[in-house]
Design an enzyme around this catalytic site. Structure first.
Site, PDB file in Angstrom:
ATOM      1  N   TYR A  36       0.844  -1.196   0.000  1.00  0.00           N
ATOM      2  CA  TYR A  36       0.000   0.000   0.000  1.00  0.00           C
ATOM      3  C   TYR A  36       0.883   1.251   0.000  1.00  0.00           C
ATOM      4  CZ  TYR A  36      -4.000  -3.049   0.780  1.00  0.00           C
ATOM      5  OH  TYR A  36      -4.963  -4.014   0.631  1.00  0.00           O
ATOM      6  N   ARG A  84       3.345  -0.657  11.317  1.00  0.00           N
ATOM      7  CA  ARG A  84       3.446  -1.979  10.705  1.00  0.00           C
ATOM      8  C   ARG A  84       4.211  -1.866   9.394  1.00  0.00           C
ATOM      9  NH1 ARG A  84      -0.919  -6.759   9.078  1.00  0.00           N
ATOM     10  NH2 ARG A  84       0.298  -8.327  10.191  1.00  0.00           N
TER      11      ARG A  84
END
Length: 210
Positions: A36, A84
């Site tokens: 992403y 993350r």
């Protein structure tokens, strides 16, 4: 993305953090993983920019560091902030664990409390040696070399396995996702398997059958 686009998205991260705080959230994790947007900046596989946000390691991590700094400015120090990351792209010439360790060091100085260690997501044909705990070594190495708390994920399904990861100091936290989808009562099973049945209580209306 133009520089104006980058600034706009970073401001949206900050606004989301402020909304989360107003809603009563007590944990915030920035998603910089699995191909992403933020991971696209980090990985040399996807980042083909020729400006201050592309090319060198310093440039590729700039978007995440700036965003983290801006979010930390509105997210109270008393509440944990995690990030993350994909610790490796699993492809030659891509993002790797060495870069992840150095990134984790930088994130720590920006006030990040924990790095959630996953991997992959940039390319569809990466050869990933998936199996029980296959990503735990990433959490272990970042914890040891960057001096920051880490979370282990990936193929961790058995309570004794999760317990061993924590007890051996390979990570500070084990996070589960798919296993909760498969078994919503996993914490109950884990508590029983580890001899801590009383550590997990069910909803009051189900307490008799718990």
């Amino acid at each position: 993305m133009s520089l104006a686009d980058i600034a706009r998205v970073q401001n949206e991260f900050v606004a989301a953090a402020e909304r989360s705080l107003a809603a009563g959230c007590e944990w915030l994790e920035l998603h910089a993983v699995h191909g992403y947007l933020v991971h696209e900046f980090l990985s040399p596989v996807s980042n083909q920019r020729a400006d201050g946000y592309g090319g060198s390691f310093e440039n590729r991590i700039r978007f995440l560091l700036e965003t983290t700094r801006a979010v930390r400015a509105v997210w109270p120090e008393r509440l944990p902030l995690a990030v993350r990351i994909s610790c490796t792209d699993w492809v030659a010439g891509g993002w790797d664990i060495e870069q992840s360790v150095e990134l984790a060091r930088r994130l720590k100085t920006e006030g990040v409390d924990l790095v959630d260690c996953s991997s992959g997501g940039t390319v569809p044909d990466a050869q990933i040696p998936a199996g029980p705990g296959y990503q735990v070594p990433f959490a272990e190495r970042i914890r040891r070399e960057a001096g920051i708390a880490t979370a282990a994920v990936g193929g961790i399904t058995e309570p004794t396995h999760a317990d061993e990861i924590i007890r051996s100091g390979r990570a500070d936290l084990v996070l589960l996702a798919r296993e909760f989808l498969r078994e919503p009562y996993w914490p109950r099973r884990a508590a029983r398997a580890l001899g801590r049945k009383d550590a997990v209580s069910g909803p009051l209306q189900y307490r008799r059958a718990w």
